[in-house]
Design an enzyme around this catalytic site. Structure first.
Site, PDB file in Angstrom:
ATOM      1  N   LYS A  13      18.868  51.585  10.325  1.00  0.00           N
ATOM      2  CA  LYS A  13      19.566  51.135   9.109  1.00  0.00           C
ATOM      3  C   LYS A  13      20.081  49.699   9.255  1.00  0.00           C
ATOM      4  CE  LYS A  13      22.752  54.358   9.059  1.00  0.00           C
ATOM      5  NZ  LYS A  13      22.412  55.132  10.261  1.00  0.00           N
ATOM      6  N   ARG A  88      28.620  58.771   4.327  1.00  0.00           N
ATOM      7  CA  ARG A  88      28.207  59.614   5.438  1.00  0.00           C
ATOM      8  C   ARG A  88      28.647  61.057   5.221  1.00  0.00           C
ATOM      9  NH1 ARG A  88      27.809  55.348   9.714  1.00  0.00           N
ATOM     10  NH2 ARG A  88      27.069  56.294  11.632  1.00  0.00           N
ATOM     11  N   ARG A 122      19.324  50.914  23.577  1.00  0.00           N
ATOM     12  CA  ARG A 122      19.857  49.919  22.649  1.00  0.00           C
ATOM     13  C   ARG A 122      20.865  48.998  23.343  1.00  0.00           C
ATOM     14  NH1 ARG A 122      21.798  51.670  16.656  1.00  0.00           N
ATOM     15  NH2 ARG A 122      23.707  52.465  17.587  1.00  0.00           N
ATOM     16  N   ARG A 153      26.741  49.784  23.641  1.00  0.00           N
ATOM     17  CA  ARG A 153      27.854  50.281  22.843  1.00  0.00           C
ATOM     18  C   ARG A 153      28.390  51.562  23.475  1.00  0.00           C
ATOM     19  NH1 ARG A 153      25.977  50.357  16.599  1.00  0.00           N
ATOM     20  NH2 ARG A 153      27.065  52.341  16.717  1.00  0.00           N
ATOM     21  N   ARG A 164      27.037  62.333  17.946  1.00  0.00           N
ATOM     22  CA  ARG A 164      26.759  61.616  16.691  1.00  0.00           C
ATOM     23  C   ARG A 164      25.613  62.290  15.932  1.00  0.00           C
ATOM     24  NH1 ARG A 164      25.657  55.852  18.645  1.00  0.00           N
ATOM     25  NH2 ARG A 164      25.528  55.255  16.458  1.00  0.00           N
TER      26      ARG A 164
HETATM   27  P1  AMP Z   1      27.410  52.983  12.898  1.00  0.00           P
HETATM   28  O1  AMP Z   1      27.396  51.606  13.466  1.00  0.00           O
HETATM   29  O2  AMP Z   1      27.041  53.024  11.440  1.00  0.00           O
HETATM   30  O3  AMP Z   1      26.596  53.942  13.730  1.00  0.00           O
HETATM   31  O4  AMP Z   1      28.932  53.488  12.946  1.00  0.00           O
HETATM   32  C1  AMP Z   1      29.643  53.560  14.155  1.00  0.00           C
HETATM   33  C2  AMP Z   1      30.770  54.556  14.033  1.00  0.00           C
HETATM   34  O5  AMP Z   1      31.694  54.129  13.013  1.00  0.00           O
HETATM   35  C3  AMP Z   1      30.370  55.962  13.635  1.00  0.00           C
HETATM   36  O6  AMP Z   1      29.915  56.740  14.721  1.00  0.00           O
HETATM   37  C4  AMP Z   1      31.679  56.485  13.051  1.00  0.00           C
HETATM   38  O7  AMP Z   1      32.607  56.798  14.067  1.00  0.00           O
HETATM   39  C5  AMP Z   1      32.221  55.265  12.324  1.00  0.00           C
HETATM   40  N1  AMP Z   1      31.725  55.203  10.932  1.00  0.00           N
HETATM   41  C6  AMP Z   1      30.828  54.317  10.410  1.00  0.00           C
HETATM   42  N2  AMP Z   1      30.614  54.554   9.116  1.00  0.00           N
HETATM   43  C7  AMP Z   1      31.378  55.631   8.787  1.00  0.00           C
HETATM   44  C8  AMP Z   1      31.567  56.368   7.591  1.00  0.00           C
HETATM   45  N3  AMP Z   1      30.924  56.071   6.456  1.00  0.00           N
HETATM   46  N4  AMP Z   1      32.451  57.409   7.622  1.00  0.00           N
HETATM   47  C9  AMP Z   1      33.114  57.724   8.739  1.00  0.00           C
HETATM   48  N5  AMP Z   1      32.956  57.089   9.918  1.00  0.00           N
HETATM   49  C10 AMP Z   1      32.103  56.037   9.951  1.00  0.00           C
END
Ligand code: AMP
Length: 207
Positions: A13, A88, A122, A153, A164
């Site tokens: 994404k 999400r 990654r 990360r 996740r």
């Molecule tokens: P990402 O970089 O999109 O994988 O997001 C990293 C982390 O941020 C996720 O594992 C969640 O802990 C938090 N996060 C990101 N977007 C959301 C969302 N829409 N709702 C809740 N937590 C989020």
């Protein structure tokens, strides 16, 4: 155009959103980037969500929805935007529908094995938010874009990746049905090289 990118962690994404933002000249809104920035700067929000992010859980809907609502109200979003990582959950999608019109939800379809291999290889640049993979980086430890020091990360550790994916399957996957029912869902094969996947996305957007 208001676009949502759906897909499991590691489905690409962020990479696709970064390319689309240049092509379409509309901002990429990544909730993950917003949360990581707060974590890095140790803001009150950052301290509040630190354990959630590091454990692979989801930040509570009320907090996330408020942040996105405010961000989408900024002038640079008036021509459209690409939402990367939001919504999400069904509650987030319903909230979004109450204050914005979504044109299209692109679901990046990637099998679980590919996802685990992508996430475990990654590397992330905290300076420019670039994401790379060891298969193309080789032994490089600095960002090929800005020269920043690359890191793994915290939430890409094996245990957190599995959590996740579990959260994705239980809470985020139902969004596919949600947007299919609204006739806004487009599923794109997310496997293969970056340019191949990107071309598939452009093809569906042009239609
Ligand atoms: P990402 O970089 O999109 O994988 O997001 C990293 C982390 O941020 C996720 O594992 C969640 O802990 C938090 N996060 C990101 N977007 C959301 C969302 N829409 N709702 C809740 N937590 C989020």
């Amino acid at each position: 155009m208001n676009i949502i990118l759906l897909g499991a962690p590691g489905s690409g994404k962020g990479t696709m959103a970064q390319k689309l933002t240049v092509e379409l000249d509309i901002p990429q809104i990544s909730t993950g980037d917003i949360f990581r920035k707060n974590l890095k700067e140790e803001t009150p929000l950052g301290l509040q969500i630190k354990d959630i992010l590091n454990g692979g859980g989801l930040v509570p809907d009320e907090i996330t929805i408020e942040i996105v609502k405010n961000r989408l109200a900024e002038p640079d979003c008036s021509k459209g935007y690409i939402l990367d990582g939001f919504p999400r959950s069904i509650a987030q999608a319903e909230a979004l529908d109450s204050f914005q019109h979504v044109d299209c939800a692109i679901n990046l379809d990637v099998d679980k094995q590919t996802i685990v291999s992508r996430l475990s290889g990654r590397r992330f640049c905290p300076d420019c938010n670039g994401t790379f993979h060891i298969s193309t980086l080789g032994n490089a430890t600095v960002c090929p874009v800005c020269g920043g020091k690359l890191i793994v990360r915290k939430d890409d550790s094996e245990e957190t990746v599995l959590e996740r994916l579990r959260v994705y399957e239980s809470t985020t996957l139902p969004l596919i049905e949600y947007y299919r029912n609204q006739r806004k869902l487009v599923t794109v094969d997310g496997t293969g090289g970056v340019e191949v996947v990107y071309r598939r996305i452009l093809d569906v957007l042009h239609k």
